[in-house]
Design an enzyme around this catalytic site. Structure first.
Site, PDB file in Angstrom:
ATOM      1  N   ARG A 287      30.620  49.489  35.834  1.00 39.99           N
ATOM      2  CA  ARG A 287      30.866  48.595  37.092  1.00 39.99           C
ATOM      3  C   ARG A 287      29.382  47.744  37.294  1.00 39.99           C
ATOM      4  O   ARG A 287      29.319  46.714  37.476  1.00 39.99           O
ATOM      5  CB  ARG A 287      31.212  49.121  38.358  1.00 39.99           C
ATOM      6  CG  ARG A 287      32.626  49.525  38.458  1.00 39.99           C
ATOM      7  CD  ARG A 287      33.407  49.790  37.154  1.00 39.99           C
ATOM      8  NE  ARG A 287      34.882  49.922  37.535  1.00 39.99           N
ATOM      9  CZ  ARG A 287      35.530  51.219  37.728  1.00 39.99           C
ATOM     10  NH1 ARG A 287      34.770  52.122  38.095  1.00 39.99           N
ATOM     11  NH2 ARG A 287      36.866  51.190  37.873  1.00 39.99           N
TER      12      ARG A 287
ATOM     13  N   ASP B  99      34.668  50.546  31.225  1.00 45.41           N
ATOM     14  CA  ASP B  99      35.740  50.182  32.297  1.00 45.41           C
ATOM     15  C   ASP B  99      36.487  48.743  32.183  1.00 45.41           C
ATOM     16  O   ASP B  99      35.832  47.885  31.310  1.00 45.41           O
ATOM     17  CB  ASP B  99      35.458  50.467  33.729  1.00 45.41           C
ATOM     18  CG  ASP B  99      36.563  51.089  34.358  1.00 45.41           C
ATOM     19  OD1 ASP B  99      37.493  50.501  34.534  1.00 45.41           O
ATOM     20  OD2 ASP B  99      36.541  52.124  34.828  1.00 45.41           O
TER      21      ASP B  99
ATOM     22  N   HIS C 284      42.102  50.725  32.032  1.00 47.59           N
ATOM     23  CA  HIS C 284      40.732  50.310  32.381  1.00 47.59           C
ATOM     24  C   HIS C 284      40.087  49.902  31.042  1.00 47.59           C
ATOM     25  O   HIS C 284      38.974  50.055  30.462  1.00 47.59           O
ATOM     26  CB  HIS C 284      39.916  51.550  32.786  1.00 47.59           C
ATOM     27  CG  HIS C 284      40.390  51.805  34.219  1.00 47.59           C
ATOM     28  ND1 HIS C 284      40.090  51.301  35.135  1.00 47.59           N
ATOM     29  CD2 HIS C 284      40.984  52.905  34.829  1.00 47.59           C
ATOM     30  CE1 HIS C 284      40.427  51.603  36.213  1.00 47.59           C
ATOM     31  NE2 HIS C 284      41.085  52.659  36.259  1.00 47.59           N
TER      32      HIS C 284
ATOM     33  N   ASP D 172      43.184  57.880  33.581  1.00 47.65           N
ATOM     34  CA  ASP D 172      43.405  57.224  34.999  1.00 47.65           C
ATOM     35  C   ASP D 172      43.938  56.079  35.093  1.00 47.65           C
ATOM     36  O   ASP D 172      43.545  55.009  34.242  1.00 47.65           O
ATOM     37  CB  ASP D 172      42.405  57.547  35.944  1.00 47.65           C
ATOM     38  CG  ASP D 172      41.280  56.619  35.722  1.00 47.65           C
ATOM     39  OD1 ASP D 172      40.862  56.532  34.375  1.00 47.65           O
ATOM     40  OD2 ASP D 172      40.659  56.292  36.624  1.00 47.65           O
ATOM     41  N   GLU D 173      44.773  55.659  36.115  1.00 50.08           N
ATOM     42  CA  GLU D 173      45.244  54.681  36.504  1.00 50.08           C
ATOM     43  C   GLU D 173      45.685  53.401  35.342  1.00 50.08           C
ATOM     44  O   GLU D 173      45.077  52.588  35.353  1.00 50.08           O
ATOM     45  CB  GLU D 173      44.258  53.915  37.498  1.00 50.08           C
ATOM     46  CG  GLU D 173      43.702  54.636  38.638  1.00 50.08           C
ATOM     47  CD  GLU D 173      42.444  54.059  39.412  1.00 50.08           C
ATOM     48  OE1 GLU D 173      42.576  54.495  40.639  1.00 50.08           O
ATOM     49  OE2 GLU D 173      41.702  53.540  38.715  1.00 50.08           O
TER      50      GLU D 173
ATOM     51  N   TRP E 142      40.820  64.652  40.639  1.00 53.16           N
ATOM     52  CA  TRP E 142      40.026  63.795  41.555  1.00 53.16           C
ATOM     53  C   TRP E 142      40.978  63.174  42.934  1.00 53.16           C
ATOM     54  O   TRP E 142      40.459  62.894  43.900  1.00 53.16           O
ATOM     55  CB  TRP E 142      39.516  62.689  40.953  1.00 53.16           C
ATOM     56  CG  TRP E 142      40.624  61.545  40.556  1.00 53.16           C
ATOM     57  CD1 TRP E 142      41.253  61.388  39.339  1.00 53.16           C
ATOM     58  CD2 TRP E 142      41.010  60.430  41.395  1.00 53.16           C
ATOM     59  NE1 TRP E 142      42.117  60.477  39.368  1.00 53.16           N
ATOM     60  CE2 TRP E 142      41.942  59.788  40.348  1.00 53.16           C
ATOM     61  CE3 TRP E 142      40.565  59.651  42.615  1.00 53.16           C
ATOM     62  CZ2 TRP E 142      42.541  58.508  40.875  1.00 53.16           C
ATOM     63  CZ3 TRP E 142      41.212  58.540  42.745  1.00 53.16           C
ATOM     64  CH2 TRP E 142      42.127  58.096  42.029  1.00 53.16           C
TER      65      TRP E 142
ATOM     66  N   TYR F  53      33.012  62.103  46.683  1.00 52.91           N
ATOM     67  CA  TYR F  53      33.074  60.606  46.152  1.00 52.91           C
ATOM     68  C   TYR F  53      32.030  59.936  46.975  1.00 52.91           C
ATOM     69  O   TYR F  53      32.169  59.493  48.029  1.00 52.91           O
ATOM     70  CB  TYR F  53      34.377  59.918  46.124  1.00 52.91           C
ATOM     71  CG  TYR F  53      35.103  59.982  45.102  1.00 52.91           C
ATOM     72  CD1 TYR F  53      35.376  61.068  44.268  1.00 52.91           C
ATOM     73  CD2 TYR F  53      35.840  58.713  44.682  1.00 52.91           C
ATOM     74  CE1 TYR F  53      36.101  61.017  43.167  1.00 52.91           C
ATOM     75  CE2 TYR F  53      36.596  58.666  43.434  1.00 52.91           C
ATOM     76  CZ  TYR F  53      36.737  59.845  42.640  1.00 52.91           C
ATOM     77  OH  TYR F  53      37.603  59.801  41.617  1.00 52.91           O
TER      78      TYR F  53
ATOM     79  N   ASP G 240      30.344  57.106  46.632  1.00 55.84           N
ATOM     80  CA  ASP G 240      30.544  55.872  46.979  1.00 55.84           C
ATOM     81  C   ASP G 240      31.038  55.622  48.253  1.00 55.84           C
ATOM     82  O   ASP G 240      30.840  54.596  48.963  1.00 55.84           O
ATOM     83  CB  ASP G 240      31.293  55.108  45.960  1.00 55.84           C
ATOM     84  CG  ASP G 240      32.479  55.641  45.657  1.00 55.84           C
ATOM     85  OD1 ASP G 240      32.647  56.852  45.655  1.00 55.84           O
ATOM     86  OD2 ASP G 240      33.588  54.794  45.688  1.00 55.84           O
TER      87      ASP G 240
ATOM     88  N   TRP H 188      30.676  56.508  41.883  1.00 53.24           N
ATOM     89  CA  TRP H 188      31.459  54.987  41.285  1.00 53.24           C
ATOM     90  C   TRP H 188      30.383  53.871  41.918  1.00 53.24           C
ATOM     91  O   TRP H 188      30.091  53.756  42.887  1.00 53.24           O
ATOM     92  CB  TRP H 188      32.682  54.997  41.642  1.00 53.24           C
ATOM     93  CG  TRP H 188      33.345  56.101  41.145  1.00 53.24           C
ATOM     94  CD1 TRP H 188      34.069  57.000  41.979  1.00 53.24           C
ATOM     95  CD2 TRP H 188      33.884  55.955  39.905  1.00 53.24           C
ATOM     96  NE1 TRP H 188      34.778  58.010  41.146  1.00 53.24           N
ATOM     97  CE2 TRP H 188      34.770  57.198  39.746  1.00 53.24           C
ATOM     98  CE3 TRP H 188      33.928  55.298  38.818  1.00 53.24           C
ATOM     99  CZ2 TRP H 188      35.481  57.780  38.598  1.00 53.24           C
ATOM    100  CZ3 TRP H 188      34.685  55.794  37.711  1.00 53.24           C
ATOM    101  CH2 TRP H 188      35.233  56.857  37.451  1.00 53.24           C
ATOM    102  N   THR H 189      30.124  53.038  40.911  1.00 57.30           N
ATOM    103  CA  THR H 189      28.893  51.870  41.255  1.00 57.30           C
ATOM    104  C   THR H 189      29.691  50.747  41.457  1.00 57.30           C
ATOM    105  O   THR H 189      28.888  49.644  41.414  1.00 57.30           O
ATOM    106  CB  THR H 189      28.180  51.865  40.264  1.00 57.30           C
ATOM    107  OG1 THR H 189      28.606  51.376  38.953  1.00 57.30           O
ATOM    108  CG2 THR H 189      27.410  53.149  39.902  1.00 57.30           C
TER     109      THR H 189
END
Length: 542
Positions: A144, A173, A244, A305-306, A372, A397, A399, A447-448
């Site tokens: 990110r 990502d 992703h 994931d996702e 997670w 997390y 962030d 996570w950035t």
């Protein structure tokens, strides 16, 4: 001056003060077994510049030794007027003993240049110590927001100082691809750059209009791996697949399901996923082969994931795969794909490391699960017989916002205070002893999306990462008040190391990001969301 034996972070298992200090000076030798040459080189490098003590080879003084009777990462540190003995069950144990020795010296000795000539006094006493968990990890997302090599190396030094031993490096990502792959130059020339970056939480739909990007050469990644290894840290790479993947598809549209456009500029989950045709599978295998060549880790992260299935419903390539493999529908494609990548990695002597979504449909045997989505997935994974790394977003997390203060920069997620992190236990309640034994440890995730620089990473990570280090190193029983007393001293060490940590009094005026507004959440709302997200895990076979 020296620090008391009790002012250490993370707190050791046993610290017994004794009469008689040891004076470290320019004549003090360092006596290390040949197998510990790497630790000796590192110790000279970190102590010499600020203390003026070069620790020349020789008998007496500071002695580094193996002790096969100790746990592999355990150590004993004895300080007497006649010398200092650091014994470890392995090079890692000796290294952790040496990190403790650094904390026993004044904070000024952690600087990169000599500001004082001492004297440097180590307090007499004995420390016996060993970690509770084998996996004490930090996940760094460089997709990110790209982090230059020097900043990654600095973060490795900081986490090693806190006896953290795993760096999960999230390399790709939707918003950026960060590693070279032979024969695929567009992954970095196209996939490594996005035309703009979101300012704040995605609900506000603000963008800065500035291109952002960067990538690591193969030598960059080798340097990161070597630097980490010298500090007893294993780098576990992650290339997220089959979702992703918008950055890769932007570079090579034939890998996708009809998308032709740029690298994603918005946060959140892209609908654009791999088509899982022969070319996409060959691409993934080639990427994983290159990753295996660069990273000696026994685990290779493939994300998982996702991953939305919407494109697969209409994609001719995906439908052909479903028919050819006799799958019940697009919902079964991901588990089929994960099994194929696990087979490929097994041929390289590696295992899959994936987010807890790969449990749906059955994760490959031996896969390690990064749990997670709250605490539930760790329970499901352990009951299914999988090794687990606990990293629930509701606890680790980093962030997520640190307080309700509106001056917190881009406050997102649920409130996650220093005390909340300190209360985290990697082993969730409800597991039997054998199931609890499958919990390898815990991991704090950085996570950035909203960390545009290493300065902001510092602010989000510290001092919460100090609290996290205690949760994975020390025993389950912890006292936050007692930790807070030790932390007040430890902050002086962070100052000397140049860490831009969040002050205990709260954010400073210049920490705020009014141009990048957040989206605070309540814990109750998030827990309700997690229950809905993980409902399917009830069907995971045990």
């Amino acid at each position: 001056m020296s620090e008391p034996l009790t002012n250490l972070v993370p707190r050791p298992l046993l610290a017994v003060p004794a009469e008689g200090d040891f004076q470290l000076d320019t004549t003090t030798p360092l006596d290390a077994a040949p197998e510990l040459t790497g630790v000796a080189v590192w110790l000279r490098g970190v102590l010499g510049p600020a203390t003026g003590c070069q620790l020349p080879p020789g008998p007496g003084g500071v002695r580094l030794q193996f002790d096969p009777g100790l746990p592999a990462e355990g150590y004993e540190l004895d300080i007497r007027p006649t010398g200092v003995d650091i014994r470890g069950g392995s090079a890692a144990g000796v290294f952790y003993g040496a990190q403790t020795l650094r904390q026993l010296l004044p904070p000024v000795t952690l600087r990169r240049a000599q500001l004082s000539r001492g004297p440097w006094t180590l307090p007499g006493g004995r420390i016996e110590d060993a970690p509770r968990f084998a996996w004490r990890g930090v996940m760094l997302d460089v997709a990110r927001h790209f982090m230059p090599v020097a900043d990654v190396l600095r973060l490795i030094d900081l986490i090693a100082f806190h006896k953290i031993n795993m760096l999960h490096l999230h390399l790709t990502d939707d918003q950026g691809w960060r590693l070279e792959v032979p024969g695929r130059p567009r992954l970095t020339s196209v996939g490594g750059w996005r035309p703009a970056t979101m300012l704040g939480s995605r609900q506000h739909e603000r963008h800065d209009g500035r291109p952002h990007g960067g990538f690591y050469s193969s030598d960059d990644l080798r340097e990161i791996v070597a630097h980490a290894a010298a500090r007893q840290i294993t780098v576990v790479p992650e290339v997220d697949m089959p979702g992703h993947m918008q950055a890769a598809i932007a570079a090579y549209p034939e890998l996708g399901n009809g998308y032709s456009g740029p690298v994603r500029t918005a946060w959140g989950i892209s609908p654009h996923v791999l088509n899982l045709g022969p070319e996409a599978l060959d691409f993934c295998r080639a990427v994983l082969d290159h990753v295996c060549d660069l990273f000696p880790s026994g685990l290779i992260g493939i994300g998982g994931d996702e991953c939305p299935v919407d494109e697969w419903r209409d994609s001719p390539v995906a439908r052909a795969r479903i028919q050819a493999e006799g799958l019940a529908g697009p919902e079964r494609l991901q588990s089929w794909f994960t099994a194929r990548m696990a087979e490929h990695l097994a041929g390289r002597g590696r295992r899959v490391f994936g987010w807890d979504e790969i449990l749906l449909g059955g994760a490959p045997p031996g896969a390690v699960i990064a749990a997670w989505r709250g605490t539930g997935p760790a329970v499901h994974a352990a009951r299914a017989g999988h090794p687990v790394v606990s990293c629930p977003d509701t606890s680790v997390y980093l962030d997520y916002r640190q307080s309700d203060d509106p001056a917190e920069p881009t406050p997102v997620g649920t409130r996650l205070t220093l005390a909340d992190v300190h209360a985290f236990d990697p082993v969730p309640p409800g597991l039997t002893p054998p199931e609890a034994g499958l919990v390898l440890g815990g991991q704090a995730n950085l996570w950035t999306e909203h960390m545009e620089s290493s300065r902001r990473v510092d602010y989000q990570a510290f001092p919460r990462l100090c609290a996290f280090a205690e949760t994975v190193w020390g025993p389950a029983g912890r006292d936050f008040t007692e930790f807070s007393v030790r932390l007040s001293t430890h902050l002086g060490r962070l100052d000397a190391l140049g860490v831009n940590y969040r002050p205990m009094t709260g954010p400073r005026p210049w920490d705020a990001r009014p141009d990048a507004p957040g989206n605070p959440r309540t814990l109750d709302d998030r827990l309700a969301e997690l229950r809905e997200m993980t409902a399917g895990l009830d069907r995971v076979p045990t």
